[in-house]
Design an enzyme around this catalytic site. Structure first.
Site, PDB file in Angstrom:
ATOM      1  N   TYR A   1     -32.101 -22.265 -26.812  1.00  0.00           N
ATOM      2  CA  TYR A   1     -33.038 -21.145 -26.686  1.00  0.00           C
ATOM      3  C   TYR A   1     -33.728 -20.832 -28.010  1.00  0.00           C
ATOM      4  O   TYR A   1     -34.947 -20.718 -28.097  1.00  0.00           O
ATOM      5  CB  TYR A   1     -32.282 -19.911 -26.176  1.00  0.00           C
ATOM      6  CG  TYR A   1     -33.189 -18.734 -25.912  1.00  0.00           C
ATOM      7  CD1 TYR A   1     -34.046 -18.735 -24.825  1.00  0.00           C
ATOM      8  CD2 TYR A   1     -33.197 -17.629 -26.763  1.00  0.00           C
ATOM      9  CE1 TYR A   1     -34.889 -17.663 -24.577  1.00  0.00           C
ATOM     10  CE2 TYR A   1     -34.037 -16.554 -26.526  1.00  0.00           C
ATOM     11  CZ  TYR A   1     -34.881 -16.582 -25.430  1.00  0.00           C
ATOM     12  OH  TYR A   1     -35.714 -15.517 -25.193  1.00  0.00           O
TER      13      TYR A   1
ATOM     14  N   SER B   1     -39.342 -14.281 -29.221  1.00  0.00           N
ATOM     15  CA  SER B   1     -38.090 -13.534 -29.273  1.00  0.00           C
ATOM     16  C   SER B   1     -37.659 -13.515 -30.729  1.00  0.00           C
ATOM     17  O   SER B   1     -38.029 -14.414 -31.493  1.00  0.00           O
ATOM     18  CB  SER B   1     -37.035 -14.267 -28.441  1.00  0.00           C
ATOM     19  OG  SER B   1     -35.727 -13.869 -28.814  1.00  0.00           O
TER      20      SER B   1
END
Lengths: 235, 237
Positions: B154, B141
């Protein structure tokens, strides 16, 4: 997205990656404009290519020449859809051995060149709300290699220039795409290196493949960066 | 590269990017072993895949569970044959300020996103190296390159994945196994369901967009290794 009928300006188009990109674009019926400093050599190369490849000599470090080339393209072919800032040069020397002239020359070609060419086409792209600017960067912008201090500095400078321009035009429909190839078998390398590592190095066509893919994805998508390395390992 | 008849493993295959990649591979004639935690959504995937060219094998797997993953990979090899495409896609996010995040939430994010990717690689890489053929695609990501508020777990997990990918690439590239890491920006998946984040869904990437880029990378000339690909929506919010 198809490249048919697109106006594609490729700098440093006489050999290597630039020439390989031109071949793919030409096969897809784009209008390809190839630039290089060496007018005679450029024309000789363009003569061997399909009729939709046009030679337009230009020294990308010269603001007047870049402006004139951009104007000429606009008059003869229309607005530039894709600019491939490919012209680049290097010297493989230690920091101590690198001269001031070499420092200036590498900065002129690798940083001032993409700055000038992008500046020449970006206003038109913004007006139309579309267009792609591809920066042929280098893994040397991201990793440390021996005898490449100035080259690496220009290329990491180009990465930041690209990132900032992308940030400024985000949302306008314009894509700024950085490709970071590792060792590619082009004339930027000494012949000895090319012979020794021919099996390992990527071909200009391998890099051209990534350039074309990144320009032809759905218009919803911006591939911002691709690091592309020879699978067999760095040299 | 001719895809037809090759065998792939896709983790996190029941929804979002993993689901799209699974369907895209099946359409090109690749056989896919697709796993995810949700057996129910895997059954839905099976229905969507009906009639596609490749063979689909499904299995309920938590990628952070070594035994479960090992058993599924063994089953995939038995039913389909050797795997040459691996898509380490399973991901999990908890988005909260550090001061509100529970230790269990941090552990859960790390278990799926870091341990899961590492285990997926370790279960599949030896065979690809031995056969001198294969691609492992890791879906990271852009949070793996930039931190953001509420991303202490995250973002950290996705930074870690980059470390796994870069190191693994150096270990196995000479065996003609490519490690390709894709860093998508916000993508319209179920991922944001139930979180306070609400991106404008018309201006973010779709799962199909990311799947297209992954398929392009898999199809790129074998001599070239697209080690990192960053993608964002062209017209974000």
């Amino acid at each position: 997205m198809s490249l048919e009928g697109k106006v594609i300006w490729i700098t440093g188009g006489r050999s290597g990656i630039g020439k390989a990109v031109a071949e793919v674009c030409a096969a897809q019926n784009a209008h390809v404009i190839l630039s290089s400093r060496d007018a005679d050599a450029l024309r000789a190369v363009a003569d061997t290519m399909p009729a939709n490849v046009h030679a337009l000599p230009c020294d990308v470090t010269d603001a007047g020449q870049v402006q004139a080339a951009a104007l000429r393209i606009a008059q003869d072919f229309g607005a530039v859809d894709i600019l491939v800032n490919n012209a680049g040069s290097t010297v493989f020397k230690s920091f101590i051995e690198t001269s001031i002239e070499e420092f200036d020359q590498l900065h002129a070609t690798n940083l001032r060149g993409p700055f000038l060419c992008s500046k020449a086409v970006l206003p038109g792209m913004l007006e139309r709300g579309e267009g792609s600017i591809v920066m042929i960067n280098s893994m040397a912008a991201l990793n440390v290699f021996p005898n490449s201090s100035v080259y690496s500095a220009t290329k990491s400078g180009l990465k930041m220039l690209s990132d900032c321009v992308r940030n400024e035009v985000r949302g306008s429909g314009i894509r700024v795409i950085s490709i970071f190839p590792g060792a590619t078998n082009t004339p930027i390398w000494p012949d000895k290196v090319r012979e020794k590592h021919a099996e390992t190095m990527m071909t200009p066509g391998d890099v051209a493949h990534a350039v074309i893919e990144s320009c032809t994805t759905s218009s919803r998508v911006m591939i911002e960066e691709i690091s592309l390395q020879p699978v067999g390992g760095a040299l | 590269m001719e895809f037809k008849g090759k065998n792939a493993l896709v983790t996190g295959a029941s929804s979002g990017i993993g689901r799209e990649i699974t369907l895209a591979l099946l359409r090109t004639g690749v056989n896919v072993a697709a796993c995810a935690r949700s057996q129910y959504r895997l059954e839905e995937l099976r229905e969507s895949a009906a009639g596609l060219e490749g063979t689909l094998v499904i299995g309920g797997v938590d990628v952070s569970d070594e035994d479960q993953l090992h058993a599924f990979v063994e089953k995939a090899r038995m039913v389909l044959g050797p795997l040459s495409i691996v898509i380490a896609n399973a991901g999990f996010g908890v988005f909260k300020p550090l001061m509100e995040m529970k230790t269990e939430e941090f552990d859960q994010v790390m278990a799926t996103n870091v341990r899961g990717v590492w285990l997926t690689a370790r279960e599949t890489v030896p065979e690809m190296v031995a056969r001198e053929e294969g691609d492992i695609v890791i879906i990271s990501s852009l949070a793996g390159k930039n931190g953001f508020a509420t991303g202490t777990a995250y973002s950290a997990s996705k930074f870690a994945v980059r470390g796994i990918a870069q190191s693994l690439m150096h270990e196995i590239r000479q065996h003609n196994v490519r490690v390709i890491t894709v860093f998508p920006g916000s993508t319209d998946t179920r991922f944001f369901d139930g979180t306070p984040m609400s991106p404008n869904r018309e201006k973010i990437l779709t799962s199909e967009d990311v799947s297209d880029v992954v398929l392009q990378a898999l199809h790129s000339p074998r001599r070239a290794l697209p080690s990192e690909i960053d993608i964002r929506p062209a017209n974000p919010k």
